[in-house]
Design a protein around this motif. Structure first.
Motif, PDB file in Angstrom:
ATOM      1  N   VAL A 105       0.896  -1.302  -0.030  1.00  0.00           N
ATOM      2  CA  VAL A 105       0.022   0.035  -0.004  1.00  0.00           C
ATOM      3  C   VAL A 105       0.820   1.243  -0.212  1.00  0.00           C
ATOM      4  N   VAL A 106       0.637   1.944  -0.892  1.00  0.00           N
ATOM      5  CA  VAL A 106       1.593   3.354  -1.156  1.00  0.00           C
ATOM      6  C   VAL A 106       0.754   4.362  -1.202  1.00  0.00           C
ATOM      7  N   PRO A 107       0.236   5.160  -0.093  1.00  0.00           N
ATOM      8  CA  PRO A 107      -0.716   6.301  -0.494  1.00  0.00           C
ATOM      9  C   PRO A 107       0.091   7.305  -0.979  1.00  0.00           C
ATOM     10  N   THR A 158      -0.500  12.780  -9.025  1.00  0.00           N
ATOM     11  CA  THR A 158      -0.092  13.992  -9.867  1.00  0.00           C
ATOM     12  C   THR A 158       1.135  14.570  -9.347  1.00  0.00           C
ATOM     13  N   SER A 159       1.546  14.287  -8.222  1.00  0.00           N
ATOM     14  CA  SER A 159       2.848  14.911  -7.767  1.00  0.00           C
ATOM     15  C   SER A 159       3.858  14.098  -7.209  1.00  0.00           C
ATOM     16  N   ALA A 160       3.420  12.666  -7.069  1.00  0.00           N
ATOM     17  CA  ALA A 160       4.516  11.803  -6.476  1.00  0.00           C
ATOM     18  C   ALA A 160       4.727  10.456  -7.100  1.00  0.00           C
ATOM     19  N   VAL A 161       4.926  10.631  -8.423  1.00  0.00           N
ATOM     20  CA  VAL A 161       5.218   9.538  -9.389  1.00  0.00           C
ATOM     21  C   VAL A 161       6.476   8.736  -8.987  1.00  0.00           C
ATOM     22  N   ASP A 162       7.625   9.655  -9.014  1.00  0.00           N
ATOM     23  CA  ASP A 162       8.959   9.025  -8.458  1.00  0.00           C
ATOM     24  C   ASP A 162       8.756   8.480  -7.156  1.00  0.00           C
ATOM     25  N   GLN A 163       8.137   8.907  -6.196  1.00  0.00           N
ATOM     26  CA  GLN A 163       8.054   8.626  -4.978  1.00  0.00           C
ATOM     27  C   GLN A 163       7.594   6.992  -4.822  1.00  0.00           C
ATOM     28  N   VAL A 164       6.488   7.246  -5.577  1.00  0.00           N
ATOM     29  CA  VAL A 164       5.566   5.824  -5.701  1.00  0.00           C
ATOM     30  C   VAL A 164       6.407   4.647  -6.256  1.00  0.00           C
ATOM     31  N   PHE A 165       7.220   5.204  -7.311  1.00  0.00           N
ATOM     32  CA  PHE A 165       7.917   3.946  -8.031  1.00  0.00           C
ATOM     33  C   PHE A 165       9.222   3.651  -7.170  1.00  0.00           C
ATOM     34  N   ASP A 166       9.701   4.541  -6.438  1.00  0.00           N
ATOM     35  CA  ASP A 166      11.032   4.298  -5.462  1.00  0.00           C
ATOM     36  C   ASP A 166      10.481   3.336  -4.442  1.00  0.00           C
ATOM     37  N   LEU A 188      -3.784  12.988 -18.091  1.00  0.00           N
ATOM     38  CA  LEU A 188      -2.975  12.826 -19.257  1.00  0.00           C
ATOM     39  C   LEU A 188      -1.450  12.805 -18.726  1.00  0.00           C
ATOM     40  N   THR A 189      -1.227  14.042 -17.941  1.00  0.00           N
ATOM     41  CA  THR A 189       0.313  14.210 -17.557  1.00  0.00           C
ATOM     42  C   THR A 189       0.543  12.961 -16.696  1.00  0.00           C
ATOM     43  N   ALA A 190      -0.282  12.797 -15.499  1.00  0.00           N
ATOM     44  CA  ALA A 190       0.152  11.584 -14.571  1.00  0.00           C
ATOM     45  C   ALA A 190       0.504  10.493 -15.187  1.00  0.00           C
ATOM     46  N   PRO A 191      -0.553  10.019 -16.036  1.00  0.00           N
ATOM     47  CA  PRO A 191      -0.404   8.459 -16.871  1.00  0.00           C
ATOM     48  C   PRO A 191       1.103   8.739 -17.657  1.00  0.00           C
ATOM     49  N   PHE A 192       1.360   9.763 -18.254  1.00  0.00           N
ATOM     50  CA  PHE A 192       2.642   9.969 -18.931  1.00  0.00           C
ATOM     51  C   PHE A 192       3.780   9.985 -18.091  1.00  0.00           C
ATOM     52  N   ARG A 193       3.612  10.362 -16.967  1.00  0.00           N
ATOM     53  CA  ARG A 193       5.018  10.297 -15.835  1.00  0.00           C
ATOM     54  C   ARG A 193       5.173   8.820 -15.262  1.00  0.00           C
ATOM     55  N   CYS A 194       4.081   8.307 -15.146  1.00  0.00           N
ATOM     56  CA  CYS A 194       4.193   6.777 -14.860  1.00  0.00           C
ATOM     57  C   CYS A 194       4.619   6.039 -16.046  1.00  0.00           C
TER      58      CYS A 194
END
Length: 246
Positions: free
Chosen positions: A50-52, A56-64, A104-110
């Motif tokens: 679980v990664v709350p 839109t602002s935390a893509v890198d943190q989620v993947f990390d 759009l932008t959040a999926p792109f970053r993912c």
């Protein structure tokens, strides 16, 4: 195998997480509501993370977090999204930006974050939850429709680029689905028009030739089709009860 699902706390995202978990995947679930995420994780059959986060602002943190726990992501399902409704001349800059940022932008970053690891591994599956709005224009949803047209373009271009690398990229394009997002749509229409919410819901169901709302599980089945078939890439798979034919 390791999967990351955004917007996984409820609706389509939760159904996808449960389906992938039932297929033997370790599933990382991310969304803003931590309580909903824990409930969704408890409904999964296997190991979860679980990664709350606000995608839109935390893509890198989620993947990390996922990479630190499991070493990487084999399957990305970019599901987080939202809708809005207004006549085109009343769409504010803020509403326009919000639709593009989340849909759009959040999926792109993912996608951008997932691709290097998938290419290095020689295998990966990316599925974006788009909408029938990615393929047609309906009144009063110009900002939402623009964002979904854009994300389908992202999928098609990324698929063409990555086809030789063992990485597939597809979109699933649902119609009206029986989810909290549709509940919100019904409530907003009822509030603006004074119509009975049950009649509004029936009207949305009738927009689909099958005469009902699509279930989240049916959308999850389509996601699994994209994950399980390495010859399917660059597609927008309709799950719309016949509302869009392609």
């Amino acid at each position: 195998m390791r999967a990351l699902v955004t917007g996984a706390g409820r609706g389509i995202g939760r159904a996808v997480a449960e389906h992938l978990s039932g297929r033997g995947y370790r599933v990382a679930l991310t969304a803003r509501n931590e309580d909903e995420l824990h409930k969704a994780a408890a409904a999964c059959a296997g190991e979860t993370l679980v990664v709350p986060a606000d995608i839109t602002s935390a893509v890198d943190q989620v993947f990390d977090r996922v990479e630190a726990a499991w070493g990487g992501v084999d399957v990305l399902v970019a599901n987080a999204g939202a809708g809005s409704s207004a006549p085109v001349h009343r769409i504010t800059d803020e509403d326009w930006s919000r639709m593009l940022e989340l849909n759009l932008t959040a999926p792109f970053r993912c996608v951008r974050r997932a691709v290097p690891g998938m290419v290095a591994a020689g295998h990966g599956r990316i599925v974006v939850i788009a909408s029938v709005a990615a393929k047609r224009g309906d009144p009063y949803v110009a900002a939402y429709t623009a964002s979904k047209h854009g994300v389908l373009g992202l999928v098609r271009s990324a698929a063409a680029e990555l086809a030789g690398a063992g990485v597939t990229v597809n979109a699933v394009c649902p119609g009206y689905v029986d989810t909290p997002m549709t509940d919100t749509t019904v409530a907003e229409v009822a509030a603006k028009t004074g119509r009975d919410p049950a009649r509004v819901r029936a009207t949305l169901a009738a927009k689909q030739p099958v005469g009902r709302l699509v279930s989240p599980a049916e959308v999850a089945d389509a996601v699994w089709f994209c994950v399980g078939n390495g010859a399917v890439t660059g597609q927008g798979v309709d799950v719309s009860g016949g509302a869009v034919q392609s």
